[in-house]
Design a protein around this motif. Structure first.
Motif, PDB file in Angstrom:
ATOM      1  N   PHE A  97     -64.513  38.648   0.451  1.00 43.31           N
ATOM      2  CA  PHE A  97     -64.433  37.581   1.439  1.00 43.31           C
ATOM      3  C   PHE A  97     -63.637  38.049   2.654  1.00 43.31           C
ATOM      4  N   VAL A  98     -64.229  37.879   3.858  1.00 43.07           N
ATOM      5  CA  VAL A  98     -63.547  38.318   5.081  1.00 43.07           C
ATOM      6  C   VAL A  98     -62.862  37.115   5.716  1.00 43.07           C
ATOM      7  N   LEU A  99     -61.575  37.250   5.952  1.00 45.41           N
ATOM      8  CA  LEU A  99     -60.844  36.167   6.601  1.00 45.41           C
ATOM      9  C   LEU A  99     -60.775  36.431   8.094  1.00 45.41           C
ATOM     10  N   LYS A 100     -61.598  35.727   8.852  1.00 46.25           N
ATOM     11  CA  LYS A 100     -61.563  35.871  10.313  1.00 46.25           C
ATOM     12  C   LYS A 100     -62.170  34.631  10.946  1.00 46.25           C
ATOM     13  N   THR A 101     -61.828  34.412  12.209  1.00 45.66           N
ATOM     14  CA  THR A 101     -62.501  33.306  12.913  1.00 45.66           C
ATOM     15  C   THR A 101     -63.818  33.853  13.455  1.00 45.66           C
TER      16      THR A 101
ATOM     17  N   TYR B 110     -64.580  32.278  26.021  1.00 44.49           N
ATOM     18  CA  TYR B 110     -64.851  32.072  24.603  1.00 44.49           C
ATOM     19  C   TYR B 110     -66.245  31.482  24.402  1.00 44.49           C
ATOM     20  N   ARG B 111     -66.648  31.425  23.124  1.00 46.81           N
ATOM     21  CA  ARG B 111     -67.894  30.724  22.793  1.00 46.81           C
ATOM     22  C   ARG B 111     -67.645  29.246  22.523  1.00 46.81           C
ATOM     23  N   GLU B 112     -66.413  28.923  22.137  1.00 42.89           N
ATOM     24  CA  GLU B 112     -66.007  27.534  21.949  1.00 42.89           C
ATOM     25  C   GLU B 112     -64.780  27.336  22.817  1.00 42.89           C
TER      26      GLU B 112
END
Length: 475
Positions: free
Chosen positions: A24-28, A138-140
């Motif tokens: 599992f990769v923890l990233k935004t 940003y994208r958001e």
């Protein structure tokens, strides 16, 4: 049956593999970020300055859904439409995440048959861009929009929008800035007299819009090489788009033999002159530049367009201050609401959007460099005890303070050491400590300690709330 069983076994095997191997990769997600308490404290400061300005100018607030029907957004953004986030079909509706707050606003006006409103809207928007997060892209991200919709006398609401930009940028103390102003009609008139075919207006417009980032030579070669414009037309455009100034430039262009013959350009220049007269009355023309290269890529603008740019001077010897980038933009869009109205009824609108992320990244960098301590809470007082076995007294006192609207905290320990309680105030910036001790309880007082000066005063229990209010209003 055997076939189906084999299929199910295959699926089970795949799931089994996944369980064992999947890391599992923890990233935004790309183009997004988390905001910790420190960053949120800065953001709140900026939002509060912007909201108080919008309210000062009499705006109401609205909100709209984060996604719209795909067809609501399609065809409103010109070449930028490819950046819209489309969602999977959810039960028969094709949806997209909102790209800005202006198109949803126009849809809201048409749907509710509103012909007159001054509103602000602060919310997240989404763009499938290749983000440059270091520069606040940003994208958001949040947009802070202020718009005036309704039929009014020319240029009065437009001038107020520019005044708002000026107020906010001055208030946030971001450094020197300039607000570039142009008009879509002047641009279209200029394209017409320079020999640009009607069908190429919008695409040439988006080329001109790049002039703040790339030199004229590059823009010219894009127009001629990629977009098929004749070199002569490109050279004629070049003579105009490199001009910028104030009222004297408007006067000069009104006398220009070619431009003054064009109905659209003449109308635009007349309104621009009126706008500058109002901006002079507001006392802000020192920061305004009439700039013929400003095009703003969006398709929906119909009149005045503007963009605020931060300037930063590397050193005193620079002739032209360098631009850091756009921190606000907007303009007049009189046709957008009509696109949604079944009868095509138009509602004239003018608005501005504040580029909060760019502003925020500048302030964040500045605060990091200055190493200024940022408070992440607004706690006014810590309720502390001087001896053991006073938890009940602390709980009673803190409850009284909360009920009176005082922002108070205490440590979640039965018998905390006084030194640890005082240290907590130093670390978090809490200005006052209300200390309960056995002697104080007998005397009906609370010891109030001012953290910064270490001064202590005994305050009667019934006067404590008032005393805290007085002392924290001075902080």
């Amino acid at each position: 049956i055997a076939k189906e069983v084999a299929k199910l076994l295959e699926m089970k095997a795949q799931l089994g593999e996944d369980e064992g191997k999947h890391k599992f990769v923890l990233k935004t997600p790309k183009g997004t970020r988390d905001y910790g308490p420190k960053q949120m404290a800065i953001r709140e400061r900026v939002f509060n300055a912007i909201i108080s300005c919008f309210k000062r100018h009499g705006a109401e607030v609205i909100d709209t859904p984060v996604f719209e029907l795909k067809e609501t957004l399609t065809g409103k953004y010109g070449e930028d439409s490819k950046l819209i986030y489309d969602l999977k079909d959810q039960g028969g509706e094709l949806l997209s995440l909102r790209y800005d707050l202006t198109v949803p606003f126009a849809r809201y006006l048409a749907m509710n048959k509103i012909t007159n409103i001054k509103r602000y809207h602060i919310a997240k928007v989404y763009r499938r861009d290749n983000p440059a997060m270091t520069r606040g892209r940003y994208r958001e991200f949040y947009q802070c929009d202020f718009d005036i919709a309704g039929q009014f006398d020319p240029m009065i609401p437009d001038a107020e929008c520019l005044k708002i930009v000026h107020e906010i940028l001055s208030d946030l103390q971001l450094g020197d800035f300039v607000i570039k102003v142009n008009d879509r009609r002047i641009l279209d008139g200029m394209f017409a007299v320079c020999g640009v075919p009607d069908s190429k207006f919008r695409t040439i417009c988006s080329s001109v819009d790049k002039l703040d980032k790339v030199p004229w030579e590059e823009v010219r070669s894009e127009m001629v090489g990629e977009k098929g414009l004749s070199p002569e037309a490109a050279d004629r455009i070049g003579e105009y788009v490199q001009l910028h100034g104030g009222l004297e430039l408007i006067e000069r262009l009104l006398q220009d033999p070619k431009l003054s013959q064009n109905k659209l350009a003449k109308e635009g220049l007349g309104d621009m002159k009126l706008l500058f007269e109002y901006l002079t009355l507001f006392g802000i023309t020192g920061k305004i530049s009439f700039d013929l290269s400003l095009a703003r890529g969006l398709d929906y603008y119909t009149g005045v367009i503007f963009e605020a740019v931060l300037l930063h001077q590397e050193n005193e010897h620079v002739e032209e201050p360098l631009s850091v980038g756009s921190v606000a933009g907007g303009g007049r869009y009189d046709g957008l609401v009509g696109m949604f109205d079944p009868k095509g009824r138009k509602v004239p609108c003018v608005g501005v959007s504040i580029g909060i992320e760019r502003i925020f990244s500048i302030l964040e960098q500045r605060l990091e460099a200055s190493e200024e301590k940022i408070r992440t809470t607004e706690t006014q007082v810590l309720v502390a005890s001087a001896q053991k076995k006073l938890l009940e007294e602390r709980l009673k006192l803190i409850s009284e303070l909360w009920d009176a609207g005082i922002k108070a905290e205490m440590l979640y320990k039965k018998n905390p050491k006084l030194l640890n309680q005082l240290q907590y105030c130093e670390d978090t910036g809490i200005p006052l400590v209300a200390i309960v001790g056995e002697q104080e309880l007998k005397d009906g007082v609370v010891k109030l300690r001012i953290v910064a000066t270490r001064e202590e005063v005994n305050v009667r229990r019934e006067s404590l709330v008032e005393e805290i209010r007085i002392r924290t209003s001075q902080c």
